[in-house]
Design an enzyme around this catalytic site. Structure first.
Site, short mmCIF file in Angstrom:
data_model
loop_
_atom_site.label_atom_id
_atom_site.label_comp_id
_atom_site.label_asym_id
_atom_site.label_seq_id
_atom_site.Cartn_x
_atom_site.Cartn_y
_atom_site.Cartn_z
N LYS A 1 0.69 -1.08 0.07
CA LYS A 1 -0.06 -0.08 0.04
C LYS A 1 0.86 1.17 -0.14
O LYS A 1 1.82 1.57 0.69
CB LYS A 1 -0.97 -0.09 1.20
CG LYS A 1 -1.92 1.06 1.19
CD LYS A 1 -3.10 0.73 0.29
CE LYS A 1 -4.19 1.94 0.04
NZ LYS A 1 -3.57 2.85 -0.85
N LYS B 1 5.35 1.92 -3.00
CA LYS B 1 5.37 3.25 -3.43
C LYS B 1 5.54 3.22 -5.01
O LYS B 1 6.29 2.33 -5.26
CB LYS B 1 6.24 4.32 -2.87
CG LYS B 1 6.02 5.71 -2.94
CD LYS B 1 5.08 5.83 -1.92
CE LYS B 1 4.25 7.41 -2.00
NZ LYS B 1 3.77 7.91 -0.81
N GLY C 1 -3.12 7.88 -4.41
CA GLY C 1 -2.42 9.27 -5.01
C GLY C 1 -1.29 9.66 -4.16
O GLY C 1 -1.21 9.32 -3.00
N ASP C 2 -0.71 10.85 -4.65
CA ASP C 2 0.44 11.39 -3.96
C ASP C 2 0.62 12.63 -4.63
O ASP C 2 -0.26 13.18 -5.45
CB ASP C 2 1.93 10.50 -3.97
CG ASP C 2 2.88 10.89 -3.06
OD1 ASP C 2 2.76 10.63 -1.82
OD2 ASP C 2 3.95 11.63 -3.31
N SER D 1 -7.19 5.38 3.53
CA SER D 1 -7.18 4.46 2.39
C SER D 1 -7.39 3.29 2.66
O SER D 1 -8.10 2.26 2.01
CB SER D 1 -5.65 4.58 1.84
OG SER D 1 -5.55 5.55 0.94
#
Length: 442
Positions: free
Chosen positions: A88, A124, A163-164, A374
């Site tokens: 995640k 990531k 998202g980021d 999340s």
């Protein structure tokens, strides 16, 4: 017992030219040194296993711009550790993205996710694609091409990106549509989705809100309160805006925001309606703020944290706060720094903070609200349920309080009651290490 200097040297030789990743590894290992005195960790080769990703994926992303020209970017996904659950972690679209940055973020994500108490592993991903200045059609074509490759490696019970920086609800929507088209299945393989098709309420606000809830817990623990505080925030993206929003709701005066071009100071308090219009509707830089707020100040260049405040919330990006900036905060009487971004303090700045009379909370604890919600979105998707804003917000508050209580207890147990960096790293490390050991030599 591990010889940490030798271990760090071996990891450095194994991962040359990856300074961000190596800095993150050193920070964690230095913090958990007292835990590693237990010989079971060396016997089980925990350092070697926890610092080596399960897999690193890099791929080409070809897409067509509005003029018909084929453009090429590079995509990444680092699936670092799934001892606690599916991988995640977010997807970042920014020109600075490279393997070192993605590895550092994925490594940090392992411990951040562990602190939430939810069954989540760490990963990531992202690309060196820059969404700024691109049309919606160009962003859609890029996202579809990116997901065409990424879809081979993710899934609701395997790896669930979010998202980021550079990846919001719009980009998640384009990627989810492509994933659904390619896999012919409707599942929660991405979080940060629109509430229209399976997203969670409060998800967009979660990192910023959680950051302020965490800050409030720290201050309360020290006999203080966040209400009435002067707050400086850096950044003007999702985390910064919602941290400022929640701080204002709790009675703070937010004085600053910043972006890549410059920063604003509003002595009367930031007008978030104006900021949201500039950043979320017009997608312009903060220099336009003065048009609506003529008494405010706009300064081009890097924000150096020169405005006196009691609470500092760095919410922009890694290494944004240097030694000079930290000294400015300390000299001006700042009481607490809580990280909204991932490792926004440089190594030199962090060293100053840890030796100063100022409270500090690392991002792996203080900005865990985003991944926490999340995880709640994943639960709602699995159960085909939708919780109200109030339900999600209450769960978020509870998770952030639980994180603070746990890291505070760990820091006190090892003789440094105010060292929340140490407490966070120890809590996260021990939970992941125990899971690794219980699952055998895998």
């Amino acid at each position: 017992m591990y010889n940490l200097s030798n271990e760090i040297k071996k990891i450095s030789e194994k991962n040359p030219n990856e300074p961000e990743f190596l800095n993150a590894v050193k920070e964690v290992l230095d913090s958990v040194a007292p835990v590693l005195e237990d010989s079971k960790y060396e016997k089980e080769s925990i350092i070697e296993r926890i610092t080596e990703p399960d897999r690193q994926i890099a791929f080409r992303v070809s897409w067509i711009d509005d003029s018909g020209k084929i453009r090429v970017n590079r995509g990444y996904r680092v699936q670092f550790n799934n001892a606690l659950g599916p991988y995640k972690g977010g997807l970042r679209f920014h020109p600075s993205v490279n393997m070192s940055i993605i590895k550092f973020l994925a490594f940090e994500q392992i411990f951040k996710n562990a602190l939430t108490g939810l069954p989540l592993g760490g990963g990531k991903g992202g690309s060196d694609f820059d969404p700024k200045g691109k049309s919606d059609a160009e962003i859609m074509r890029f996202c579809q091409s990116f997901m065409t490759e990424l879809s081979k490696y993710i899934g609701a019970d395997k790896d669930v990106p979010a998202g980021d920086i550079g990846v919001g609800e719009r980009e998640i929507g384009y990627m989810f549509g492509q994933y659904k088209r390619l896999r012919d299945t409707y599942e929660g393989a991405l979080t940060g989705k629109s509430v229209v098709y399976g997203g969670s309420l409060i998800r967009k606000q979660a990192t910023g809100y959680g950051l302020v809830y965490f800050t409030q817990n720290v201050l309360n623990h020290h006999g203080d309160d966040i209400s009435g505080k002067k707050v400086c925030v850096s950044g003007a993206g999702n985390v910064a805006i919602h941290a400022a929003e929640k701080a204002q709701q709790l009675g703070c005066k937010v004085l600053t925001l910043s972006d890549s071009k410059g920063w604003i100071y509003d002595s009367e308090g930031i007008d978030l309606k104006v900021v949201k219009d500039i950043k979320e509707v017009m997608r312009k830089d903060l220099s336009l703020y003065k048009e609506s707020r003529p008494n405010a100040e706009y300064h081009s260049g890097k924000f150096k944290w020169t405005i006196p405040c009691e609470v500092a919330l760095p919410c922009a990006t890694q290494n944004e706060v240097d030694a000079e900036s930290v000294q400015n905060l300390i000299n001006n009487g700042c009481k607490i720094i809580c990280e909204g971004a991932n490792m926004p303090l440089t190594a030199e700045a962090l060293k100053i903070v840890l030796n100063a009379d100022i409270l500090y909370a690392p991002g792996k604890a203080s900005n865990a609200g985003g991944v926490a919600v999340s995880g709640l979105e994943m639960s709602q998707n699995s159960m085909r349920l939708k919780w109200s804003s109030e339900e999600v917000d209450e769960k978020l508050k509870g998770i952030m309080k639980g994180i603070f209580d746990n890291i505070s207890e760990a820091a006190a147990e090892y003789g440094e009651p105010n060292n929340y960096l140490m407490g966070a790293n120890i809590c996260g490390f021990k939970r992941v290490a125990e899971a690794i050991m219980k699952q055998g030599a895998v």
